[in-house]
Design an enzyme around this catalytic site. Structure first.
Site, PDB file in Angstrom:
ATOM      1  N   MET A   4       0.831  -1.199   0.000  1.00 39.00           N
ATOM      2  CA  MET A   4       0.000   0.000   0.000  1.00 39.00           C
ATOM      3  C   MET A   4       0.872   1.259   0.000  1.00 39.00           C
ATOM      4  O   MET A   4       2.039   1.227   0.426  1.00 39.00           O
ATOM      5  CB  MET A   4      -0.911   0.020   1.224  1.00 39.00           C
ATOM      6  CG  MET A   4      -1.893  -1.137   1.293  1.00 39.00           C
ATOM      7  SD  MET A   4      -3.033  -1.023   2.689  1.00 39.00           S
ATOM      8  CE  MET A   4      -4.113   0.301   2.143  1.00 39.00           C
ATOM      9  N   HIS A   5       0.320   2.353  -0.489  1.00 38.21           N
ATOM     10  CA  HIS A   5       0.901   3.697  -0.402  1.00 38.21           C
ATOM     11  C   HIS A   5       2.173   3.880  -1.230  1.00 38.21           C
ATOM     12  O   HIS A   5       2.801   4.939  -1.144  1.00 38.21           O
ATOM     13  CB  HIS A   5       1.230   4.086   1.057  1.00 38.21           C
ATOM     14  CG  HIS A   5       0.292   3.589   2.086  1.00 38.21           C
ATOM     15  ND1 HIS A   5      -1.053   3.902   2.084  1.00 38.21           N
ATOM     16  CD2 HIS A   5       0.483   2.780   3.166  1.00 38.21           C
ATOM     17  CE1 HIS A   5      -1.633   3.313   3.127  1.00 38.21           C
ATOM     18  NE2 HIS A   5      -0.740   2.623   3.784  1.00 38.21           N
ATOM     19  N   ASP A  61      -2.226  -5.214  -0.089  1.00 40.81           N
ATOM     20  CA  ASP A  61      -1.670  -6.415   0.560  1.00 40.81           C
ATOM     21  C   ASP A  61      -2.439  -6.828   1.814  1.00 40.81           C
ATOM     22  O   ASP A  61      -2.728  -8.022   2.006  1.00 40.81           O
ATOM     23  CB  ASP A  61      -0.181  -6.239   0.869  1.00 40.81           C
ATOM     24  CG  ASP A  61       0.148  -4.967   1.639  1.00 40.81           C
ATOM     25  OD1 ASP A  61      -0.775  -4.202   2.011  1.00 40.81           O
ATOM     26  OD2 ASP A  61       1.349  -4.715   1.873  1.00 40.81           O
TER      27      ASP A  61
END
Length: 350
Positions: A72-73, A213
């Site tokens: 993520m991110h 994830d």
């Protein structure tokens, strides 16, 4: 039916070939890629993701469908040669303060559902702008970038979109009101897609949207209904629970994201230093996982596991770890024990 699942993580791409409906694992494969990290910087070359994923797909062989999850991110700016900035990068603290100031707590709470944190995508984009870097023609998180390179179709899957600090959780759209306040063009974000939606083909094999994830891990463990929860330990430690609506902590100490399951949402606590603390103390005391001495109790020795800052519940990438309560009675077995306890209590904190 045979399907391939790819996991694009911080250290590499892992793949598995599974037969359905039996759920039998037929083959696994892995390819590593370098992490460019120094101080609070953490970056990848996005093309390393593609090379690793392509190699894993070729090794696993033919399949009827492909799905993937990713960090993520961690975003790439399409049309530039810059590296991707990862979830564990801590350079954008000043940009977080800017987002909080320009948007205000109330707007963030009722739209994106999270306060600004240096590991999120939106602060990364502001940091790039302030340092004279182009944002390119589009923004793509890790797995969405790989899927685009495999299929030619650029879409942004919803569970990952909700971790950008640019996704309106309750309305299921890009949060243009937030983006405009901080000066980021909403058109940089591609159209959304669902986790199970087919988004293009690779060598004739359909590729679905996939998931962030943590959302993918929850699905894999059957954590898909309200009230179910999981805890996981890895590079970062995660504790999450499922809701039927976007429940937001009034102080936004924990994160709220969209689940990969339609109509479900996650409240999530993330600790930046997970098993990395254990790896670190083993290196310090010169032991391995098999030989490490672990005292039955820490004899009052305390460890704050903030080696690279913390997310939940403190949201401070500048805070650092420490030992407290040292005495002549302590040996390395107590230090190992204290690290394990400190890491566990960080989960309890969340």
């Amino acid at each position: 039916m045979k399907t391939i699942g790819l996991d694009l993580g911080t250290s590499g791409c892992k793949g598995v070939l599974v037969s359905f409906p039996q759920g039998r694992i037929l083959k696994t494969a892995r390819r590593s890629y370098p992490l460019y990290a120094q101080g609070n910087r953490a970056e990848h070359d996005p093309e390393d993701w593609v090379r690793a994923a392509t190699a894993v797909l070729r090794e696993l062989g033919p399949a009827d469908a492909i799905g993937m999850d990713g960090m993520m991110h961690s975003e790439a700016c399409i049309g530039t040669k810059d590296r991707a900035i990862l979830w564990c990068d801590g350079r954008s603290e000043a940009e977080c303060a800017e987002i909080n100031r320009k948007c205000g707590t109330d707007l963030l709470r009722r739209t994106v559902g999270n306060r600004a944190f240096a590991g999120f995508t939106l602060p990364h984009l502001l940091w790039r702008k302030k340092h004279g870097k182009s944002l390119g023609t589009a923004i793509a998180l890790c797995k969405d970038y790989v899927r685009w390179r495999l299929t030619g179709e650029l879409r942004h899957e919803i569970s990952d979109a909700s971790g950008t600090l640019a996704w309106h959780l309750s309305q299921g759209r890009w949060a243009v009101e937030v983006l405009r306040k901080v000066g980021i063009n909403p058109n940089l974000f591609p159209p959304p897609c669902g986790s199970t939606e087919i988004v293009g083909h690779w060598k004739g094999i359909p590729v679905v949207g996939g998931a962030a994830d943590n959302a993918a891990a929850a699905v894999g463990l059957g954590v898909v209904r309200r009230g179910q929860a999981l805890a996981s330990m890895g590079t970062s430690n995660v504790l999450l629970a499922v809701h039927d609506r976007p429940v937001v902590d009034p102080a936004m100490r924990v994160h709220t994201f969209a689940h990969a399951v339609p109509g479900k949402f996650l409240q999530l606590g993330c600790m930046l230093t997970g098993t990395r603390s254990f790896d670190w103390i083993l290196k310090v005391v010169g032991e391995s996982v098999k030989t490490a001495p672990i005292a039955p109790d820490s004899k009052g020795l305390l460890f704050a596991p903030y080696l690279v800052g913390e997310r939940t519940p403190y949201a401070d990438t500048e805070v650092r770890g420490m030992f407290a309560g040292l005495s002549p009675d302590h040996d390395k077995s107590h230090f190992v024990r204290a690290v394990l306890e400190g890491t566990a209590f960080a989960l309890r904190d969340a």
